[in-house]
Design a protein around this motif. Structure first.
Motif, PDB file in Angstrom:
ATOM      1  N   CYS A  30      57.433  10.682  78.794  1.00  0.00           N
ATOM      2  CA  CYS A  30      56.198  10.552  78.001  1.00  0.00           C
ATOM      3  C   CYS A  30      55.835  11.864  77.316  1.00  0.00           C
ATOM      4  O   CYS A  30      55.173  11.863  76.274  1.00  0.00           O
ATOM      5  CB  CYS A  30      55.041  10.103  78.885  1.00  0.00           C
ATOM      6  SG  CYS A  30      55.171   8.401  79.449  1.00  0.00           S
ATOM      7  N   VAL A  35      51.480  12.951  70.606  1.00  0.00           N
ATOM      8  CA  VAL A  35      50.147  12.352  70.700  1.00  0.00           C
ATOM      9  C   VAL A  35      49.702  12.312  72.167  1.00  0.00           C
ATOM     10  O   VAL A  35      48.540  12.565  72.484  1.00  0.00           O
ATOM     11  CB  VAL A  35      50.122  10.942  70.064  1.00  0.00           C
ATOM     12  CG1 VAL A  35      48.769  10.275  70.241  1.00  0.00           C
ATOM     13  CG2 VAL A  35      50.493  11.024  68.591  1.00  0.00           C
ATOM     14  N   TYR A  36      50.636  12.045  73.054  1.00  0.00           N
ATOM     15  CA  TYR A  36      50.320  12.055  74.483  1.00  0.00           C
ATOM     16  C   TYR A  36      49.987  13.474  74.945  1.00  0.00           C
ATOM     17  O   TYR A  36      49.064  13.679  75.732  1.00  0.00           O
ATOM     18  CB  TYR A  36      51.480  11.470  75.291  1.00  0.00           C
ATOM     19  CG  TYR A  36      51.200  11.380  76.770  1.00  0.00           C
ATOM     20  CD1 TYR A  36      50.124  10.640  77.250  1.00  0.00           C
ATOM     21  CD2 TYR A  36      52.003  12.034  77.692  1.00  0.00           C
ATOM     22  CE1 TYR A  36      49.861  10.552  78.608  1.00  0.00           C
ATOM     23  CE2 TYR A  36      51.751  11.955  79.049  1.00  0.00           C
ATOM     24  CZ  TYR A  36      50.677  11.213  79.501  1.00  0.00           C
ATOM     25  OH  TYR A  36      50.413  11.135  80.843  1.00  0.00           O
ATOM     26  N   ASN A  38      48.652  15.752  73.135  1.00  0.00           N
ATOM     27  CA  ASN A  38      47.306  15.997  72.621  1.00  0.00           C
ATOM     28  C   ASN A  38      46.270  15.342  73.532  1.00  0.00           C
ATOM     29  O   ASN A  38      45.233  15.939  73.845  1.00  0.00           O
ATOM     30  CB  ASN A  38      47.192  15.475  71.188  1.00  0.00           C
ATOM     31  CG  ASN A  38      45.786  15.571  70.645  1.00  0.00           C
ATOM     32  OD1 ASN A  38      45.048  14.590  70.666  1.00  0.00           O
ATOM     33  ND2 ASN A  38      45.416  16.744  70.157  1.00  0.00           N
ATOM     34  N   TYR A  39      46.550  14.140  73.979  1.00  0.00           N
ATOM     35  CA  TYR A  39      45.641  13.447  74.895  1.00  0.00           C
ATOM     36  C   TYR A  39      45.470  14.245  76.189  1.00  0.00           C
ATOM     37  O   TYR A  39      44.347  14.435  76.670  1.00  0.00           O
ATOM     38  CB  TYR A  39      46.162  12.039  75.201  1.00  0.00           C
ATOM     39  CG  TYR A  39      45.429  11.384  76.336  1.00  0.00           C
ATOM     40  CD1 TYR A  39      44.177  10.810  76.137  1.00  0.00           C
ATOM     41  CD2 TYR A  39      45.964  11.361  77.616  1.00  0.00           C
ATOM     42  CE1 TYR A  39      43.482  10.229  77.187  1.00  0.00           C
ATOM     43  CE2 TYR A  39      45.280  10.785  78.668  1.00  0.00           C
ATOM     44  CZ  TYR A  39      44.041  10.219  78.452  1.00  0.00           C
ATOM     45  OH  TYR A  39      43.354   9.658  79.495  1.00  0.00           O
ATOM     46  N   LEU A  40      46.581  14.704  76.757  1.00  0.00           N
ATOM     47  CA  LEU A  40      46.497  15.494  77.988  1.00  0.00           C
ATOM     48  C   LEU A  40      45.653  16.750  77.771  1.00  0.00           C
ATOM     49  O   LEU A  40      44.867  17.138  78.638  1.00  0.00           O
ATOM     50  CB  LEU A  40      47.896  15.868  78.484  1.00  0.00           C
ATOM     51  CG  LEU A  40      48.765  14.725  78.997  1.00  0.00           C
ATOM     52  CD1 LEU A  40      50.174  15.225  79.303  1.00  0.00           C
ATOM     53  CD2 LEU A  40      48.147  14.070  80.220  1.00  0.00           C
ATOM     54  N   THR A  42      43.216  17.134  75.519  1.00  0.00           N
ATOM     55  CA  THR A  42      41.802  16.776  75.360  1.00  0.00           C
ATOM     56  C   THR A  42      41.160  16.411  76.694  1.00  0.00           C
ATOM     57  O   THR A  42      39.947  16.558  76.853  1.00  0.00           O
ATOM     58  CB  THR A  42      41.603  15.610  74.365  1.00  0.00           C
ATOM     59  OG1 THR A  42      42.267  14.450  74.860  1.00  0.00           O
ATOM     60  CG2 THR A  42      42.104  15.979  72.978  1.00  0.00           C
ATOM     61  N   GLN A  43      41.962  15.961  77.628  1.00  0.00           N
ATOM     62  CA  GLN A  43      41.455  15.617  78.963  1.00  0.00           C
ATOM     63  C   GLN A  43      41.466  16.820  79.910  1.00  0.00           C
ATOM     64  O   GLN A  43      41.190  16.682  81.098  1.00  0.00           O
ATOM     65  CB  GLN A  43      42.272  14.465  79.556  1.00  0.00           C
ATOM     66  CG  GLN A  43      42.231  13.194  78.729  1.00  0.00           C
ATOM     67  CD  GLN A  43      40.818  12.698  78.505  1.00  0.00           C
ATOM     68  OE1 GLN A  43      40.055  12.517  79.451  1.00  0.00           O
ATOM     69  NE2 GLN A  43      40.445  12.494  77.249  1.00  0.00           N
ATOM     70  N   TYR A  45      43.897  18.572  81.169  1.00  0.00           N
ATOM     71  CA  TYR A  45      44.941  18.674  82.192  1.00  0.00           C
ATOM     72  C   TYR A  45      45.622  20.035  82.168  1.00  0.00           C
ATOM     73  O   TYR A  45      45.995  20.565  83.207  1.00  0.00           O
ATOM     74  CB  TYR A  45      45.995  17.574  82.010  1.00  0.00           C
ATOM     75  CG  TYR A  45      45.574  16.247  82.570  1.00  0.00           C
ATOM     76  CD1 TYR A  45      45.793  15.933  83.904  1.00  0.00           C
ATOM     77  CD2 TYR A  45      44.954  15.302  81.764  1.00  0.00           C
ATOM     78  CE1 TYR A  45      45.408  14.715  84.424  1.00  0.00           C
ATOM     79  CE2 TYR A  45      44.563  14.080  82.273  1.00  0.00           C
ATOM     80  CZ  TYR A  45      44.793  13.793  83.603  1.00  0.00           C
ATOM     81  OH  TYR A  45      44.403  12.588  84.114  1.00  0.00           O
ATOM     82  N   ILE A  93      45.888  20.859  71.492  1.00  0.00           N
ATOM     83  CA  ILE A  93      44.633  20.094  71.446  1.00  0.00           C
ATOM     84  C   ILE A  93      44.242  19.762  70.006  1.00  0.00           C
ATOM     85  O   ILE A  93      43.506  18.816  69.763  1.00  0.00           O
ATOM     86  CB  ILE A  93      43.494  20.831  72.186  1.00  0.00           C
ATOM     87  CG1 ILE A  93      42.376  19.852  72.540  1.00  0.00           C
ATOM     88  CG2 ILE A  93      42.979  22.007  71.370  1.00  0.00           C
ATOM     89  CD1 ILE A  93      41.398  20.378  73.556  1.00  0.00           C
ATOM     90  N   PRO A  95      44.680  18.055  66.599  1.00  0.00           N
ATOM     91  CA  PRO A  95      45.443  16.905  66.107  1.00  0.00           C
ATOM     92  C   PRO A  95      46.476  17.288  65.047  1.00  0.00           C
ATOM     93  O   PRO A  95      47.515  16.651  64.936  1.00  0.00           O
ATOM     94  CB  PRO A  95      44.378  15.979  65.527  1.00  0.00           C
ATOM     95  CG  PRO A  95      43.114  16.378  66.210  1.00  0.00           C
ATOM     96  CD  PRO A  95      43.242  17.850  66.470  1.00  0.00           C
TER      97      PRO A  95
END
Length: 115
Positions: A30, A35-36, A38-40, A42-43, A45, A93, A95
């Motif tokens: 993954c 994009v994943y 970036n998600y990590l 923003t969260q 991690y 982070i 986009p």
């Protein structure tokens, strides 16, 4: 003689029906998705030292005996390599960087047309 699948081996602990290796393989693949990543980011991690240490641990997938299990070893290992850099973990982070990496990956996945 081949060893039986992990589900049939009582000595291999299962987590939700999967071995730890299977879960780590799924997760590490993954990471090839910007994009994943970036998600990590923003969260938050990547702000957790234990998560960063886990990413370091996952570098065992670069070893020949494990790399053969990766569907897309190039992008996966490149992401793991980049994630070792604090600056990248901070920058992903945005986009724009995730988009740039995604476009770059698409270009690399499609053979170039020669005129």
């Amino acid at each position: 003689m081949a060893s039986p699948p992990a589900q049939e081996r009582p000595d291999v602990p299962l987590h939700g029906g999967f071995t730890r290796f299977e879960l780590e393989l799924e997760f590490v693949q993954c990471l090839a998705n910007p994009v994943y990543l970036n998600y990590l980011a923003t969260q938050k991690y990547f702000d957790k030292p234990e998560f960063v240490a886990y990413l370091d641990y996952l570098q065992y997938f670069a070893e020949p005996k494990y790399i053969k299990f990766l569907h897309h070893p190039g992008p996966t290992l490149r992401a793991l390599e980049l994630l070792q850099q604090e600056r990248f973990r901070q920058d992903i982070i945005t986009p724009g960087l995730a988009n740039k990496l995604q476009i770059e990956g698409q270009r690399n996945a499609v053979p170039s047309q020669k005129d």
